[in-house]
Design a protein around this motif. Structure first.
Motif, PDB file in Angstrom:
ATOM      1  N   ASN A 108       0.799  -1.223   0.000  1.00 38.08           N
ATOM      2  CA  ASN A 108       0.000   0.000   0.000  1.00 38.08           C
ATOM      3  C   ASN A 108       0.837   1.281   0.000  1.00 38.08           C
ATOM      4  OD1 ASN A 108      -3.144  -0.525   0.485  1.00 38.08           O
ATOM      5  ND2 ASN A 108      -1.958  -2.177   1.397  1.00 38.08           N
ATOM      6  N   ARG A 109       2.156   1.149  -0.140  1.00 40.81           N
ATOM      7  CA  ARG A 109       2.990   2.359  -0.154  1.00 40.81           C
ATOM      8  C   ARG A 109       2.607   3.297  -1.277  1.00 40.81           C
ATOM      9  NH1 ARG A 109       8.986  -0.159   0.361  1.00 40.81           N
ATOM     10  NH2 ARG A 109       8.224  -1.013  -1.600  1.00 40.81           N
ATOM     11  N   LYS A 110       2.302   2.731  -2.457  1.00 43.81           N
ATOM     12  CA  LYS A 110       2.016   3.574  -3.621  1.00 43.81           C
ATOM     13  C   LYS A 110       0.768   4.418  -3.384  1.00 43.81           C
ATOM     14  CE  LYS A 110       4.033  -0.198  -6.097  1.00 43.81           C
ATOM     15  NZ  LYS A 110       3.779  -1.384  -6.908  1.00 43.81           N
ATOM     16  N   GLY A 111      -0.270   3.774  -2.798  1.00 45.33           N
ATOM     17  CA  GLY A 111      -1.473   4.539  -2.488  1.00 45.33           C
ATOM     18  C   GLY A 111      -1.217   5.586  -1.416  1.00 45.33           C
ATOM     19  N   GLN A 112      -0.369   5.247  -0.466  1.00 46.70           N
ATOM     20  CA  GLN A 112      -0.019   6.209   0.578  1.00 46.70           C
ATOM     21  C   GLN A 112       0.699   7.414  -0.018  1.00 46.70           C
ATOM     22  OE1 GLN A 112       1.875   4.581   4.220  1.00 46.70           O
ATOM     23  NE2 GLN A 112       1.317   2.577   3.416  1.00 46.70           N
ATOM     24  N   ILE A 113       1.560   7.174  -1.006  1.00 45.41           N
ATOM     25  CA  ILE A 113       2.305   8.275  -1.631  1.00 45.41           C
ATOM     26  C   ILE A 113       1.341   9.262  -2.273  1.00 45.41           C
ATOM     27  CG2 ILE A 113       3.926   8.859  -3.489  1.00 45.41           C
ATOM     28  CD1 ILE A 113       5.215   6.060  -2.923  1.00 45.41           C
ATOM     29  N   THR A 114       0.377   8.741  -3.035  1.00 48.54           N
ATOM     30  CA  THR A 114      -0.601   9.612  -3.691  1.00 48.54           C
ATOM     31  C   THR A 114      -1.367  10.439  -2.664  1.00 48.54           C
ATOM     32  OG1 THR A 114      -0.838   8.087  -5.553  1.00 48.54           O
ATOM     33  CG2 THR A 114      -2.638   9.642  -5.190  1.00 48.54           C
ATOM     34  N   ASP A 115      -1.777   9.803  -1.571  1.00 48.39           N
ATOM     35  CA  ASP A 115      -2.518  10.505  -0.525  1.00 48.39           C
ATOM     36  C   ASP A 115      -1.644  11.563   0.148  1.00 48.39           C
ATOM     37  OD1 ASP A 115      -4.838  10.829   1.249  1.00 48.39           O
ATOM     38  OD2 ASP A 115      -3.556   9.952   2.781  1.00 48.39           O
ATOM     39  N   LEU A 116      -0.397  11.222   0.423  1.00 52.56           N
ATOM     40  CA  LEU A 116       0.523  12.168   1.067  1.00 52.56           C
ATOM     41  C   LEU A 116       0.792  13.379   0.180  1.00 52.56           C
ATOM     42  CD1 LEU A 116       3.099   9.644   2.549  1.00 52.56           C
ATOM     43  CD2 LEU A 116       1.693  11.219   3.878  1.00 52.56           C
ATOM     44  N   GLU A 128      10.092  10.029   1.076  1.00 53.42           N
ATOM     45  CA  GLU A 128      10.686   8.913   1.831  1.00 53.42           C
ATOM     46  C   GLU A 128      10.121   7.573   1.360  1.00 53.42           C
ATOM     47  OE1 GLU A 128      10.224   7.222   6.331  1.00 53.42           O
ATOM     48  OE2 GLU A 128      10.398   9.397   6.122  1.00 53.42           O
ATOM     49  N   LEU A 129       8.790   7.503   1.254  1.00 56.31           N
ATOM     50  CA  LEU A 129       8.165   6.257   0.803  1.00 56.31           C
ATOM     51  C   LEU A 129       8.430   6.021  -0.684  1.00 56.31           C
ATOM     52  CD1 LEU A 129       4.659   6.233   2.542  1.00 56.31           C
ATOM     53  CD2 LEU A 129       6.692   4.934   3.150  1.00 56.31           C
ATOM     54  N   GLY A 130       8.373   7.096  -1.469  1.00 57.43           N
ATOM     55  CA  GLY A 130       8.566   6.964  -2.908  1.00 57.43           C
ATOM     56  C   GLY A 130       9.933   6.431  -3.265  1.00 57.43           C
ATOM     57  N   LYS A 131      10.937   6.867  -2.551  1.00 53.05           N
ATOM     58  CA  LYS A 131      12.293   6.379  -2.836  1.00 53.05           C
ATOM     59  C   LYS A 131      12.419   4.890  -2.513  1.00 53.05           C
ATOM     60  CE  LYS A 131      15.051  10.532  -2.832  1.00 53.05           C
ATOM     61  NZ  LYS A 131      16.309  11.161  -2.421  1.00 53.05           N
ATOM     62  N   GLN A 132      11.683   4.437  -1.504  1.00 49.09           N
ATOM     63  CA  GLN A 132      11.689   3.002  -1.198  1.00 49.09           C
ATOM     64  C   GLN A 132      11.104   2.209  -2.363  1.00 49.09           C
ATOM     65  OE1 GLN A 132       9.654   2.287   2.534  1.00 49.09           O
ATOM     66  NE2 GLN A 132      10.790   3.899   3.579  1.00 49.09           N
ATOM     67  N   VAL A 133      10.003   2.710  -2.915  1.00 53.86           N
ATOM     68  CA  VAL A 133       9.372   2.023  -4.045  1.00 53.86           C
ATOM     69  C   VAL A 133      10.294   2.045  -5.262  1.00 53.86           C
ATOM     70  CG1 VAL A 133       7.444   2.061  -5.671  1.00 53.86           C
ATOM     71  CG2 VAL A 133       7.034   2.528  -3.244  1.00 53.86           C
ATOM     72  N   ALA A 135      13.444   2.256  -5.410  1.00 59.60           N
ATOM     73  CA  ALA A 135      14.622   1.402  -5.237  1.00 59.60           C
ATOM     74  C   ALA A 135      14.334  -0.012  -5.740  1.00 59.60           C
ATOM     75  CB  ALA A 135      15.035   1.365  -3.761  1.00 59.60           C
ATOM     76  N   GLU A 136      13.076  -0.438  -5.617  1.00 59.03           N
ATOM     77  CA  GLU A 136      12.665  -1.768  -6.076  1.00 59.03           C
ATOM     78  C   GLU A 136      12.072  -1.735  -7.481  1.00 59.03           C
ATOM     79  OE1 GLU A 136       9.868  -2.927  -3.123  1.00 59.03           O
ATOM     80  OE2 GLU A 136      11.319  -2.859  -1.472  1.00 59.03           O
ATOM     81  N   GLU A 137      11.418  -0.613  -7.822  1.00 58.70           N
ATOM     82  CA  GLU A 137      10.758  -0.479  -9.128  1.00 58.70           C
ATOM     83  C   GLU A 137      11.151   0.865  -9.748  1.00 58.70           C
ATOM     84  OE1 GLU A 137       6.462  -1.236  -8.923  1.00 58.70           O
ATOM     85  OE2 GLU A 137       6.794  -1.909  -6.858  1.00 58.70           O
ATOM     86  N   PRO A 138      12.350   0.977 -10.292  1.00 61.96           N
ATOM     87  CA  PRO A 138      12.836   2.278 -10.779  1.00 61.96           C
ATOM     88  C   PRO A 138      12.020   2.882 -11.909  1.00 61.96           C
ATOM     89  CG  PRO A 138      14.336   0.498 -11.393  1.00 61.96           C
ATOM     90  CD  PRO A 138      13.362  -0.076 -10.432  1.00 61.96           C
ATOM     91  N   GLU A 139      11.180   2.088 -12.564  1.00 63.51           N
ATOM     92  CA  GLU A 139      10.368   2.618 -13.656  1.00 63.51           C
ATOM     93  C   GLU A 139       8.881   2.622 -13.305  1.00 63.51           C
ATOM     94  OE1 GLU A 139      11.322   1.011 -17.445  1.00 63.51           O
ATOM     95  OE2 GLU A 139      13.316   1.927 -17.416  1.00 63.51           O
ATOM     96  N   ASN A 140       8.587   2.825 -12.027  1.00 60.58           N
ATOM     97  CA  ASN A 140       7.191   2.929 -11.609  1.00 60.58           C
ATOM     98  C   ASN A 140       6.696   4.322 -11.996  1.00 60.58           C
ATOM     99  OD1 ASN A 140       4.817   3.536  -9.921  1.00 60.58           O
ATOM    100  ND2 ASN A 140       5.251   1.541  -9.003  1.00 60.58           N
ATOM    101  N   LEU A 141       5.955   4.414 -13.093  1.00 61.33           N
ATOM    102  CA  LEU A 141       5.564   5.702 -13.661  1.00 61.33           C
ATOM    103  C   LEU A 141       4.692   6.510 -12.708  1.00 61.33           C
ATOM    104  CD1 LEU A 141       5.515   7.687 -16.000  1.00 61.33           C
ATOM    105  CD2 LEU A 141       3.660   6.346 -17.029  1.00 61.33           C
ATOM    106  N   LYS A 142       3.752   5.858 -12.040  1.00 66.08           N
ATOM    107  CA  LYS A 142       2.844   6.587 -11.129  1.00 66.08           C
ATOM    108  C   LYS A 142       3.633   7.266 -10.018  1.00 66.08           C
ATOM    109  CE  LYS A 142      -1.243   7.681  -9.435  1.00 66.08           C
ATOM    110  NZ  LYS A 142      -0.811   8.557  -8.344  1.00 66.08           N
ATOM    111  N   VAL A 143       4.582   6.561  -9.435  1.00 67.86           N
ATOM    112  CA  VAL A 143       5.372   7.131  -8.344  1.00 67.86           C
ATOM    113  C   VAL A 143       6.273   8.258  -8.869  1.00 67.86           C
ATOM    114  CG1 VAL A 143       7.161   6.636  -6.619  1.00 67.86           C
ATOM    115  CG2 VAL A 143       5.264   5.041  -6.962  1.00 67.86           C
ATOM    116  N   LEU A 144       6.832   8.092 -10.050  1.00 66.04           N
ATOM    117  CA  LEU A 144       7.661   9.153 -10.642  1.00 66.04           C
ATOM    118  C   LEU A 144       6.843  10.435 -10.832  1.00 66.04           C
ATOM    119  CD1 LEU A 144       9.590   7.081 -13.337  1.00 66.04           C
ATOM    120  CD2 LEU A 144      10.612   8.189 -11.334  1.00 66.04           C
ATOM    121  N   ILE A 145       5.614  10.286 -11.325  1.00 63.20           N
ATOM    122  CA  ILE A 145       4.747  11.450 -11.539  1.00 63.20           C
ATOM    123  C   ILE A 145       4.415  12.119 -10.204  1.00 63.20           C
ATOM    124  CG2 ILE A 145       2.438  12.172 -12.269  1.00 63.20           C
ATOM    125  CD1 ILE A 145       2.596   9.923 -14.412  1.00 63.20           C
TER     126      ILE A 145
END
Length: 416
Positions: A108-116, A128-133, A135-145
């Motif tokens: 649920n980190r990704k959903g938490q990032i959007t809410d934060l 902080e949470l986004g960098k954790q994601v 680190a495991e998924e460097p091409e996670n487009l939603k988190v990058l945006i």
């Protein structure tokens, strides 16, 4: 004789080693026989009255009811249980609950990032949470945006470099065909790209207004909210002034000020005028989009003053300015002009005073700056730093040095 003495010494040496080894063994056996020192136990913390066995059992049973359905509720119950002391008999339950919490929060980190980012505006925690994601998924487009927006909206210099990098990577991925199931909280792919280019423009503005200008123009070309905001175009006009206009006007003054007109100086004036025409176009769009919107009237007044100033510089009067504003949104926004290397036919004849120019003492046309606005300052909309100082009434079209940190209005707002 020597051999005999050597044998005796060797024999003595072996005896000494044997005695030493026996002493070590004896010492170790004595230590082993001594009772172990009991370590000092830390004082037990007073137990939370809520952590009674009855309550813990109730929480655990409720957790079991929810862990396959309402996982968020189950996670809260598991964390409440784990906050209490664990007895040896509960170690298996504790291990299970810890594993559940770890897996739930990772998922649920990704959903938490959007809410934060968009609701709580806790940009540092989102990073902080986004960098954790990432680190495991460097091409996670939603988190990058999301992180691109967070760094831009935070105005926190510590986040700017990473935010710019994330925005640029997201743009590259989208333009290469990467997509999302839903672009929420943006309206569409184009809307997202408009915001991303607006963010990169804002983040580039202080160090390189020329690069920022390209990003702002690109942002305005996508069909999304950014292209409909009047501040977008005021920012483009101001950035033109801080980058291309400031450089060309400075070069003109250094090379041609006080000298007779030449084909080269006329060409320099034509290139300056191309930039001024883009500034006029952008200010006209800002004024047209501001319309009668109450919140934009203060900015509209300032943008209209700038538009009038530059329009009169190019046309010698205000005639036609209202018609320009009325029809500007029906025209495509022009891109950056291509620098002229030869004089246009209309400008290559005998020396004459061109629109916006005044005759010098020698009779050769010399470009002049437009008159300063009535309030004596360059328009500065709320939240927008002015890219260049106001023009004055004399000299060549060269503004004062750009201010150190020109910034556009924060267009990248929370989405509904």
């Amino acid at each position: 004789m020597i051999l005999e003495v050597g044998n005796k010494l060797m024999k003595k040496f072996i005896e000494l080693i044997a005695i030493g080894a026996a002493v070590v063994v004896l010492a170790l056996s004595v230590v082993a026989q001594q009772p172990a020192t009991t370590p000092q136990q830390p004082a037990a913390k007073p137990q939370d009255p809520q952590c009674s066995p009855e309550n813990k059992l109730a929480w655990y049973n409720e957790f079991r009811q929810h862990f396959k359905g309402d996982t968020a509720k189950a996670n809260d119950l598991a964390k409440k249980w784990l906050a209490c002391p664990v007895t040896p008999a509960e170690e298996q339950q504790a291990a299970y609950l810890k594993n559940f919490v770890t897996l739930f929060e990772k998922a649920n980190r990704k959903g938490q990032i959007t809410d934060l980012v968009y609701s709580k505006k806790d940009y540092v925690k989102a990073f902080e949470l986004g960098k954790q994601v990432l680190a495991e998924e460097p091409e996670n487009l939603k988190v990058l945006i999301d992180l691109a927006y967070a760094g831009y909206a935070s105005k926190n210099p510590a986040l700017s470099a990473d935010s710019l990098s994330y925005a640029q990577k997201a743009i590259q991925m989208i333009e290469s065909g990467k997509t999302l199931e839903a672009w929420t909280p943006y309206m569409s792919k184009e809307d997202t790209l408009g915001y991303l280019y607006n963010a990169t423009g804002s983040l580039n503005l202080q160090k390189d207004p020329g690069v920022a200008l390209k990003d702002f123009i690109k942002a305005a070309q996508f069909n999304g909210k950014i292209s409909k905001l009047p501040a977008t175009y005021a920012t483009i006009a101001q950035t033109y002034e801080a980058s291309a206009y400031a450089k060309l006007a400075s070069d003109y003054e250094a090379k041609y000020k006080g000298k007779d007109e030449t084909p080269e100086s006329k060409l320099a004036v034509e290139n300056i005028n191309q930039i001024v025409d883009r500034m006029i176009d952008a200010y006209a769009r800002a004024v047209a989009l501001a319309g009668n919107e109450p919140a934009e009237q203060a900015n509209k007044k300032l943008w209209m003053e700038q538009l009038t100033t530059w329009y009169k510089y190019r046309n010698k009067s205000e005639a036609g300015i209202n018609e320009l504003i009325a029809g500007i949104l029906a025209k495509p926004m022009p891109g950056e002009p291509t620098p002229l290397t030869t004089l246009p036919v209309s400008a290559s004849g005998p020396a004459t005073t061109t629109p916006g120019d005044t005759a010098s003492a020698s009779g050769v046309a010399t470009p002049t700056k437009p008159a300063a606005p009535a309030n004596g300052t360059t328009p500065k909309p709320a939240g927008t730093a002015t890219p260049a100082a106001n023009p004055t009434t004399t000299g060549t079209p060269k503004p004062a040095a750009p201010k150190p940190s020109p910034k556009p209005k924060r267009n990248h707002t929370r989405r509904g």
